[in-house]
Motif scaffolding. Structure first.
Motif, short mmCIF file in Angstrom:
data_model
loop_
_atom_site.label_atom_id
_atom_site.label_comp_id
_atom_site.label_asym_id
_atom_site.label_seq_id
_atom_site.Cartn_x
_atom_site.Cartn_y
_atom_site.Cartn_z
N LEU A 38 0.82 -1.42 0.28
CA LEU A 38 -0.28 -0.27 0.19
C LEU A 38 0.95 1.12 0.21
O LEU A 38 0.28 2.32 -0.52
CB LEU A 38 -0.55 0.03 1.33
N VAL A 39 1.85 0.73 0.16
CA VAL A 39 3.03 2.59 0.56
C VAL A 39 3.46 3.05 -1.11
O VAL A 39 3.85 3.49 -0.86
CB VAL A 39 4.35 2.20 1.49
N ARG A 40 4.14 1.54 -1.51
CA ARG A 40 4.67 1.83 -2.70
C ARG A 40 3.61 2.65 -3.43
O ARG A 40 3.58 2.75 -4.40
CB ARG A 40 4.90 0.13 -2.80
N GLY A 41 1.89 1.65 -3.60
CA GLY A 41 0.93 1.45 -4.86
C GLY A 41 -0.30 2.58 -4.78
O GLY A 41 -0.95 2.54 -5.25
N GLY A 42 -0.06 2.92 -3.18
CA GLY A 42 -1.20 3.58 -2.25
C GLY A 42 -2.92 2.57 -2.95
O GLY A 42 -2.75 1.42 -2.65
N LEU A 43 -3.40 2.70 -2.91
CA LEU A 43 -4.71 2.32 -2.58
C LEU A 43 -5.03 1.64 -3.77
O LEU A 43 -5.67 0.43 -4.14
CB LEU A 43 -6.27 3.04 -2.36
N HIS A 44 -4.40 1.68 -5.33
CA HIS A 44 -4.38 0.79 -6.44
C HIS A 44 -3.22 0.22 -6.34
O HIS A 44 -3.72 -0.21 -6.85
CB HIS A 44 -5.24 2.21 -7.56
N ALA A 45 -2.95 -0.51 -5.06
CA ALA A 45 -2.07 -1.28 -5.03
C ALA A 45 -2.22 -2.88 -5.97
O ALA A 45 -1.42 -3.00 -6.14
CB ALA A 45 -1.33 -1.62 -4.37
N TYR A 46 -3.25 -3.05 -5.63
CA TYR A 46 -3.61 -4.17 -6.06
C TYR A 46 -4.19 -3.86 -7.25
O TYR A 46 -5.49 -4.81 -7.88
CB TYR A 46 -4.41 -5.06 -5.36
N ALA A 47 -4.70 -3.39 -8.14
CA ALA A 47 -5.68 -2.72 -9.12
C ALA A 47 -5.04 -3.91 -10.59
O ALA A 47 -6.40 -4.64 -11.41
CB ALA A 47 -5.16 -1.33 -10.23
N ALA A 48 -3.93 -4.71 -10.55
CA ALA A 48 -4.05 -5.30 -11.34
C ALA A 48 -4.65 -7.29 -11.07
O ALA A 48 -3.93 -8.26 -11.65
CB ALA A 48 -2.28 -5.53 -12.48
N PHE A 49 -5.06 -7.13 -9.94
CA PHE A 49 -5.31 -8.48 -8.76
C PHE A 49 -7.02 -8.60 -9.26
O PHE A 49 -6.93 -9.68 -8.40
CB PHE A 49 -5.09 -8.74 -7.98
N GLY A 50 -7.57 -8.16 -9.95
CA GLY A 50 -8.56 -9.26 -10.28
C GLY A 50 -9.27 -8.00 -10.36
O GLY A 50 -9.80 -6.95 -10.29
N PRO A 51 -10.81 -8.81 -9.50
CA PRO A 51 -12.29 -7.27 -9.45
C PRO A 51 -11.98 -7.32 -8.58
O PRO A 51 -11.27 -7.63 -7.46
CB PRO A 51 -13.44 -8.44 -9.49
N LEU A 52 -12.93 -5.85 -8.10
CA LEU A 52 -12.84 -5.03 -7.18
C LEU A 52 -12.81 -5.31 -5.91
O LEU A 52 -12.41 -5.06 -5.24
CB LEU A 52 -13.76 -4.10 -7.48
N PRO A 53 -13.78 -6.71 -5.91
CA PRO A 53 -13.88 -7.30 -4.33
C PRO A 53 -12.91 -7.68 -3.73
O PRO A 53 -12.41 -7.88 -2.93
CB PRO A 53 -15.15 -8.81 -4.79
#
Length: 145
Positions: A38-53
């Motif tokens: 989260l520090v590195r990528g902010g709230l969108h750190a997991y944007a590439a990890f699939g659906p929003l849930p």
């Protein structure tokens, strides 16, 4: 420590104490890992990890993992239950995210790079929670009736 933490730890068998310390250490590592993401990528750190849930779940692990640590170190039964739920959901989420490349080349599974995609530790934690519940229906925190 006025709420009896020392007494709860003394009442537990040695192997249960070591298990709780192991849970706490593992979830503390998870907390640090997700916090760094989260520090590195902010709230969108997991944007590439699939659906929003799934993205919301991975961000929520920053709060769920330390909750497990606190509950287990306070020797609360809810800590082990929460650990089982979190690990089960985490394993399922990682399998969902990793399934396309695992299906493409399953030989990559035993070769961890960074975080290990193999869910063996997560499954063992989840199964341990279930087995402890099945084998020992009377919790060490409650007196038998």
């Amino acid at each position: 420590m006025t709420d009896g933490i020392h007494e709860r730890w003394r009442a537990l068998p040695r192997r249960a104490c070591w298990s709780l310390v192991g849970y706490a250490a593992g979830f503390l590592e998870g907390t640090c890992s997700h916090a760094v993401d989260l520090v590195r990528g902010g709230l969108h750190a997991y944007a590439a990890f699939g659906p929003l849930p799934l993205q919301v779940f991975f961000v929520a692990l920053v709060a769920l993992d330390p909750s497990v640590v606190v509950l287990t170190l306070r020797a609360r039964p809810a800590g082990v239950r929460l650990a089982g739920v979190v690990m089960t959901l985490d394993v399922l989420a990682h399998w969902y995210v990793n399934w396309p490349w695992a299906k493409e080349d399953w030989t990559r599974l035993p070769r961890p790079v960074g975080r290990c995609p193999s869910p063996s530790s997560g499954c063992s934690s989840s199964l341990r929670c279930l087995c402890c519940r099945v084998q020992r229906p009377i919790s060490p925190w409650r007196s038998p009736r």
